[in-house]
Design an enzyme around this catalytic site. Structure first.
Site, PDB file in Angstrom:
ATOM      1  CG  HIS A 141      -3.230   1.276  -2.356  1.00 41.23           C
ATOM      2  ND1 HIS A 141      -1.876   1.042  -2.446  1.00 41.23           N
ATOM      3  CD2 HIS A 141      -3.786   0.548  -3.347  1.00 41.23           C
ATOM      4  CE1 HIS A 141      -1.627   0.206  -3.437  1.00 41.23           C
ATOM      5  NE2 HIS A 141      -2.775  -0.107  -4.007  1.00 41.23           N
ATOM      6  CD  GLN A 198      -8.609  -2.301 -11.994  1.00 40.30           C
ATOM      7  OE1 GLN A 198      -7.913  -3.270 -12.223  1.00 40.30           O
ATOM      8  NE2 GLN A 198      -8.443  -1.550 -10.923  1.00 40.30           N
ATOM      9  CG  LEU A 210      -1.865  -1.209   1.311  1.00 40.48           C
ATOM     10  CD1 LEU A 210      -2.659  -1.174   2.612  1.00 40.48           C
ATOM     11  CD2 LEU A 210      -2.805  -1.290   0.115  1.00 40.48           C
ATOM     12  CG  MET A 234       2.308   7.698  -5.396  1.00 43.28           C
ATOM     13  SD  MET A 234       1.774   7.973  -3.715  1.00 43.28           S
ATOM     14  CE  MET A 234       2.627   9.494  -3.386  1.00 43.28           C
TER      15      MET A 234
END
Ligand code: AMP
Length: 276
Positions: free
Chosen positions: A37, A152, A33, A183
């Site tokens: 996230h 997605q 993470l 990131m």
């Protein structure tokens, strides 16, 4: 934070929360993470009463065995990061998620025939399978996904519409490093030189954005310029996977100059050495 490894205990707990009238927000992840996230979890916490995060490296969506093998796994660090950022962690084993081999495959037509879908055969079918399972287990009111994985997001929105899941999909902005690199869990695999070189991805996104905004070059000309830039970058071990400009309305590749007011996205994927 409560940690569940079994579907049955997770469901018992979440049913109890629902009976109390609490809404459920859900952030599915593959772990390792980072701030990207955490930003999804932060939004989830604002918009729901009980926030669930899942960590599961889904073998079903990897078409490259080496990528699956090298995918970063750091559950202890993740648990520590999550402690103050969510209420429930679902951390199932592979056997729990896939007690038997999956036979079902998904076909999202034009949505998965370009970009990620074209270069990672079967990837989105694997994503749709695992997300369907997770949505069944968690039954969230809202599920949060990052725009970093734009295709997605389109696939999941289609999935939820076509299979009538009772979940709202919320798409959240991409969180970037100060030099612009998005990131990503895979960034931990970059050495110092590769990490510096990786900023070329963001720089080329900005070059394309400027060209498009000037309205002097159509998307195909812009693509040609970016492809030339990446040819140069091969000297420093950067290899372009794809570059496309898509219409955000229907996720189709744009070839003409966007009409004023058209919402577009500039998408890029590349390898720095062997790291995608
Ligand atoms: P992953 O663990 O890579 O499967 O990602 C889990 C979720 O976090 C997905 O919805 C990703 O799109 C999202 N995500 C990953 N990186 C970022 C980022 N830099 N900014 C925002 N969301 C992200």
């Amino acid at each position: 934070m409560l940690i569940f490894q079994k579907i049955s205990t997770l469901r018992l707990y979440l049913n109890e929360q629902r009976r109390k009238g609490l809404s459920i927000g859900f952030v599915p992840t593959m772990g390792a993470l980072h701030q990207g996230h955490l930003s999804l979890l932060e939004t989830a916490q604002k918009e729901s009463d009980c926030t669930v995060c899942s960590i599961f490296v889904n073998p079903n969506q990897f078409n490259n065995p080496d990528d699956l093998l090298k995918y970063p796994r750091m559950i202890e660090k993740d648990v520590n990061l999550l402690k103050n950022n969510c209420d429930v962690l679902f951390y199932p084993s592979e056997k729990e998620m896939y007690p038997q081999q999956v036979v079902l495959t998904f076909d999202f037509k034009h949505l998965d025939q370009i970009m990620e879908g074209a270069s990672r055969q079967g990837h989105f079918s694997g994503v749709a399978t695992v997300v369907s399972k997770l949505l069944h287990f968690v039954e969230p009111d809202i599920a949060f996904f990052g725009q970093k994985d734009l295709q997605q997001c389109f696939i999941i929105q289609q999935l939820v519409k076509d299979l009538s899941f009772f979940t709202t999909i919320r798409v959240c902005p991409t969180i970037r490093e100060t030099d612009g690199l998005a990131m990503s869990s895979r960034n931990v695999r970059l050495n110092d030189i590769d990490r510096k070189n990786a900023t070329n991805l963001y720089q080329n996104l900005k070059i394309a954005q400027n060209l498009i905004q000037k309205q002097e070059n159509n998307p195909l000309e812009v693509k040609k310029i970016i492809l030339q830039n990446f040819q140069e970058l091969e000297k420093i071990n950067i290899r372009l996977d794809y570059f496309e400009i898509v219409d955000m309305e229907d996720f189709k590749i744009l070839s003409d100059l966007p009409i004023h007011g058209t919402f577009i996205a500039i998408c890029i994927a590349a390898y720095v050495r062997d790291i995608r």
